[in-house]
Design a protein around this motif. Structure first.
Motif, short mmCIF file in Angstrom:
data_model
loop_
_atom_site.label_atom_id
_atom_site.label_comp_id
_atom_site.label_asym_id
_atom_site.label_seq_id
_atom_site.Cartn_x
_atom_site.Cartn_y
_atom_site.Cartn_z
N GLN A 1 0.84 -1.21 0.00
CA GLN A 1 0.00 0.00 0.00
C GLN A 1 0.87 1.25 0.00
O GLN A 1 0.59 2.23 -0.68
N ARG A 2 1.94 1.15 0.80
CA ARG A 2 2.82 2.30 0.91
C ARG A 2 3.47 2.62 -0.45
O ARG A 2 3.52 3.77 -0.87
N ALA B 1 2.26 1.86 -3.33
CA ALA B 1 1.21 2.34 -4.23
C ALA B 1 0.95 3.82 -3.96
O ALA B 1 0.73 4.61 -4.89
N GLN B 2 1.00 4.21 -2.70
CA GLN B 2 0.76 5.61 -2.32
C GLN B 2 1.83 6.52 -2.95
O GLN B 2 1.53 7.58 -3.48
N VAL B 3 3.07 6.05 -2.88
CA VAL B 3 4.17 6.83 -3.47
C VAL B 3 3.92 6.99 -4.97
O VAL B 3 4.05 8.08 -5.52
N ARG C 1 1.08 6.80 -6.56
CA ARG C 1 -0.07 7.65 -6.79
C ARG C 1 0.33 9.13 -6.71
O ARG C 1 0.01 9.94 -7.56
N ARG C 2 1.06 9.43 -5.66
CA ARG C 2 1.50 10.81 -5.44
C ARG C 2 2.34 11.29 -6.63
O ARG C 2 2.18 12.40 -7.12
N ASP D 1 1.75 16.61 3.63
CA ASP D 1 1.84 15.66 2.52
C ASP D 1 3.12 15.91 1.72
O ASP D 1 3.82 14.97 1.34
N GLU E 1 6.15 14.73 3.57
CA GLU E 1 6.26 13.28 3.46
C GLU E 1 7.06 12.92 2.22
O GLU E 1 7.89 12.03 2.22
#
Lengths: 207, 732
Positions: free
Chosen positions: B560-561, B563-565, B567-568, B591, B594
């Motif tokens: 998930q982590r 995927a978040q990167v 996505r960002r 954000d 991060e």
């Protein structure tokens, strides 16, 4: 004393708790004893200077980073072998780390085989170093038990001089030189002159 | 200097006594009004009676019947004040109500302290208004309507009907009201009929139909029912010419126009009386004590020819009556009457000339108007403007989606705007409708832009601006202009800007590639290690199921982590249209931190945040603002690259400042020197070798697109502080 009790440990330093945990698990599954730290400072505060094992160290850390910790340990005389890990390969950084004696410089994600091989190499080096250190300490102890005259005679022998030459240089008789030689060989636990010469050379390297 | 002025003041009384005295006469109506001409003659006669008193008479005409309004009054006051500034009048004479009222209204700015002599003011008018100041004096006049009618009835005892003719102007209406009020005083048995405010043609037709047993009374009129302008004397002449019955009137100037006459004050006598009062004031008399007649003497004034016409015998004429126009034998005996006659003719000739002149001027005005209209049309064509009119009734109650065609097509060069409204894009209808309605209600100007479909079905942009027509409500007048090229250019500019933002963003991300790789490699490393650990554990009995489950959960979380990167990153790499939405600046700052955390770590930059709690939301584009913060943070890190590692510190602070949310990025680098502080935001300005120099220019552009400001200042304790001020979102 401690050496007998403490088994070799793989010390892991990584500011990413997820990575730290996963690497500890992986090495644990391969039968290694591990200890994890989230910062260089935490490692310095908790680990024993004489601890046996090796260090798996992330280069990029907040505060004291991996290369700085390597320097700090070297200054403190700690010879713990270091396997570096990095999130992004950086050639100048890896060169610097290897020059300073690192075992390896690995880029994440690192496979289990690679990491385990590097850790094994580190532990082996540590074991050898400790062995060497143990012999050296023994030699130093024996050397310390020699009298001043016996040390002078040993220095002459190590320089490849004859008994007659040593006697002339020290202003004593050749028989007295022979007497001292027998005593120092006994004290250094050398069976032959050749063995004594070898021990002298190692002492020289340790000094 | 003072000495000179004092000596002048001492000398001045004698000097003034010998000097010409200034008198200003202000008439209510026009110069050529017969009453004014007669009055003026009497006034000059009156002054001429005192040859030892040299008087300079200036005459002005307020001309209130034709010209009025606030602007005119203001201008007229200024005109009088400026004109007589160097020769101020010592006595001000006013003729008739309007001039008196005007002077009193503006007395504080117009010759204060100068005594006023009024003339030709009805006693009843003076009674109806507040008392005059003590230094405003004069002899009031009366119109003896009842006396005149009574005299007529004595001459025409069989008359049963009195016809009163008046006009349509306010002055005329005043007369009508006055006569109506007095009708009760007339002998019973006499029918009073009013012909008020009729067009002259109609009036003449009806007068011709009168039976000879009638009597006509008219004060004349200034305007008839069709709006035509007359002098009362002209009107009286027309009435007398048409009526087959004897005509009587209230003004001495009417004698000679065909009326029999009437009991009336003589204008010349009024003028003479006014002059006498003025002379007394010039002689130094106290206005309060100047003796003057209580009322102007009244006399029966008659036209001898009309007496003949209606068979009125000489012996029936009361003693003291003034009979004019007696036949030739009397001419030589009454030379002044002959001269007066010639004067009247001259006056008439002058009047005709003036009328001709007036007509020519009017024609010229019409031609000027046409020319100016043509010019406006040319200008409008050149500017690609169309002028339009919109009948408010064509705006249906449900908005312009239901435009109905107006009843009549508009005249002249004005296009009918309702045709345009019918072709407006449904997307813009509500906006335009609101603007039009607001303009109708508030009479303020409106300005609105909308899309419109032309005859070929092509869409174009138009801008219309206009306002409610006060003269002819309810309707709107305005202009429309094609703004399609401008809109296209704007769209192109927006696209170029988006491309620039994207390009600089991608270039920035390129600089951060190591950091991005690090961010992606962390979860990947974790996943790989966990998976291999699990594999190893599966080879051994007994299985540690608890640990294996924990490993699976960790693998999922790390995935998930990653995927978040991604996505960002995807959002930042994407090139999309600008989307404004409500944003929390604190959340945005967190954000972005991060994202930059790993780069800050590798560059040994420590950071701290001071985020103000409960900040109001702003309206902004998330990607653009993230780009802004990313850029400022990377700049801050770059600025501190040469500093010892333990001194590299960056802080992010947010705060509410008036109506703006402020976000500041502070570093401890060398700061921005005063010489370059103006240059840092310019494009292609860079301190980094190989830097493109677009970063801060784009940052400023982004902030300005958010209607905010980007500033740079010296940080307390060295370094630079970049602050973006972003306006708080208007209440939702």
């Amino acid at each position: 004393m401690k050496e007998e009790i403490v088994a070799p440990t793989v010390f892991l330093v990584d500011d990413d708790p997820g990575v730290l945990k996963a690497h500890a698990r992986l090495l644990g599954a391969h039968g290694f004893k591990t200890a994890g730290f989230e910062s260089a400072e935490a490692f310095l505060a908790q680990h024993a200077a004489a601890a046996r094992g090796c260090l798996v160290l992330d280069v990029s850390l907040p505060g004291l980073d991996g290369l700085a910790l390597q320097r700090r340990l070297a200054q403190a005389g700690c010879s713990l072998p270091i396997v570096f890990l990095t999130g992004a390969a950086d050639i100048p950084m890896s060169v610097q780390a290897m020059k300073a004696g690192a075992i390896d410089f690995l880029t994440k994600p690192v496979t289990g085989a690679t990491l385990v091989a590097a850790v094994r190499a580190g532990l082996e080096q540590d074991a050898l170093a400790r062995q060497a250190t143990d012999e050296g300490a023994m030699l130093r102890q024996r050397y310390a038990s020699l009298s001043v005259r016996e040390r002078e005679v040993l220095a002459g022998l190590a320089a490849g001089k004859l008994n007659k030459q040593i006697a002339a240089a020290l202003g004593i008789t050749e028989a007295t030189v022979k007497f001292h030689r027998a005593r120092l060989m006994d004290r250094m636990q050398a069976q032959t002159v050749a063995e004594l010469m070898h021990l002298a050379a190692r002492l020289d390297g340790l000094r | 200097m003072w000495l000179f002025m004092i000596s002048l003041a001492l000398v001045s009384p004698t000097a003034l006594a010998e000097a010409t005295r200034n008198v200003l006469v202000l008439y209510s109506y026009g110069r050529l009004l017969p009453g004014n001409l007669e009055g003026d003659r009497g006034l000059r006669d009156g002054f001429a009676a005192r040859p030892d008193l040299p008087v300079s008479i200036s005459v002005e005409y307020f001309d209130n019947l034709r010209f009025s309004g606030e602007a005119y009054e203001r201008t007229f006051v200024a005109y009088l004040r400026d004109k007589y500034a160097l020769h101020p009048p010592e006595v001000l004479m006013v003729a008739a109500d309007e001039a008196l009222d005007f002077v009193l209204r503006h007395r504080s700015e117009l010759f204060p302290q100068v005594p006023i002599v009024h003339m030709s003011i009805l006693d009843e008018y003076l009674q109806s208004r507040p008392p005059l100041p003590a230094d405003v004096i004069g002899t009031p006049i009366e119109y003896d309507f009842v006396g005149t009618v009574a005299q007529a009835l004595r001459w025409h005892p069989t008359a049963r009907r009195l016809v009163v003719v008046t006009g349509a102007s306010p002055w005329d209406r005043g007369w009508e009201a006055r006569v109506r009020a007095l009708a009760g005083d007339l002998p019973p048995g006499l029918t009073v009929e009013f012909m008020a405010g009729l067009p002259t043609d109609e009036l003449q037709r009806r007068l011709r139909a009168l039976d000879p047993g009638s009597i006509v009374f008219t004060p004349g009129y200034h305007r008839d029912g069709s709006g035509r302008e007359f002098t009362p004397r002209e009107a009286a002449r027309l009435v007398a010419a048409a009526a087959p019955a004897p005509v009587y009137g209230p003004f001495s100037s009417f004698v000679g126009t065909g009326i029999v006459g009437g009991r009336m004050a003589d204008y010349a006598a009024i003028g003479r009386g006014g002059a006498q009062t003025a002379i007394a004031l010039l002689d130094g008399a106290d206005p309060a004590t100047v003796t003057r007649p209580k009322a102007m003497p009244m006399a029966l004034q008659l036209d001898w020819r009309q007496l003949q016409r209606w068979g009125i015998a000489d012996r029936a004429v009361p003693a003291g009556a003034i009979v004019r126009f007696r036949e030739p034998s009397l001419w030589e005996a009454h030379r002044e009457l002959v001269i007066a006659g010639i004067a009247v003719i001259l006056v008439q000739a002058g009047l005709i000339g003036a009328l001709l002149f007036e007509r020519r001027r009017r024609r010229r005005t019409v031609a000027d108007l046409a020319r100016s209209e043509q010019l406006i049309r040319l200008a409008a064509q050149a500017a690609n403007l169309s002028t339009w009119v919109l009948d408010a009734r064509s705006l249906g109650p449900a908005g312009i989606a239901h435009v109905t065609q107006p009843a009549g097509s508009p005249r002249g060069p004005l296009a009918d705007f309702s045709e345009t409204l019918a072709r407006i894009s449904p997307l813009d209808r509500a906006t335009v409708d609101t603007a039009l309605r607001d303009a109708l209600q508030t009479t303020t100007e409106f300005d609105v832009e909308y899309r419109i479909q032309d005859a070929n079905g092509e869409w174009a942009w138009q801008s219309a601006r206009g306002r409610a027509d006060r003269a002819q409500s309810p309707r709107l007048l305005g202009v429309a202009i094609d703004i399609t090229p401008r809109k296209r250019a704007e769209a192109q500019a927006a696209e170029d800007r988006a491309a620039l933002y994207h390009m600089t963003r991608v270039s920035l991300l390129g600089q951060l590639s190591a950091s991005i790789a690090h961010q992606l490699n962390q979860p990947l490393a974790s996943i790989l290690a966990n998976a291999e650990a699990a594999q190893k554990m599966l080879e051994r009995e007994p299985l540690d199921l608890v640990e294996l489950r924990a490993i699976c959960a960790d693998i999922a979380a790390e995935d998930q982590r990653a995927a978040q990167v991604i996505r960002r990153l995807g959002v930042l790499f994407k090139r999309g249209e600008s989307v404004f939405e409500p944003l929390d600046v604190n959340e945005l700052a967190r954000d972005t931190l991060e994202f930059t955390r790993s780069i800050l770590t590798t560059r040994h930059v420590a950071f701290s945040t001071q985020l103000a709690p409960a900040l109001p939301l702003i309206q902004g584009d998330r990607v653009q603002l993230q780009q802004l913060l990313l850029n400022l943070m990377v700049n801050a890190a770059d600025a501190m690259a040469d500093l010892p590692e333990d001194r590299r510190h960056m802080s992010i602070a947010t705060a509410l400042q008036d109506r703006d949310v402020r976000i500041c990025v502070t570093d401890r680098g060398p700061g921005v020197s005063a010489e370059v502080v103006d240059k840092v935001f310019e494009p292609f300005w860079s301190t980094r070798p190989g830097g493109m120099g677009m970063g801060l220019a784009v940052c400023r552009s982004i902030v300005e697109a958010h209607r905010g400001r980007l500033t740079v200042a010296e940080a307390p304790g060295g370094g630079a502080v970049f602050c973006a001020l972003l306006p708080v979102r208007a209440s939702p």
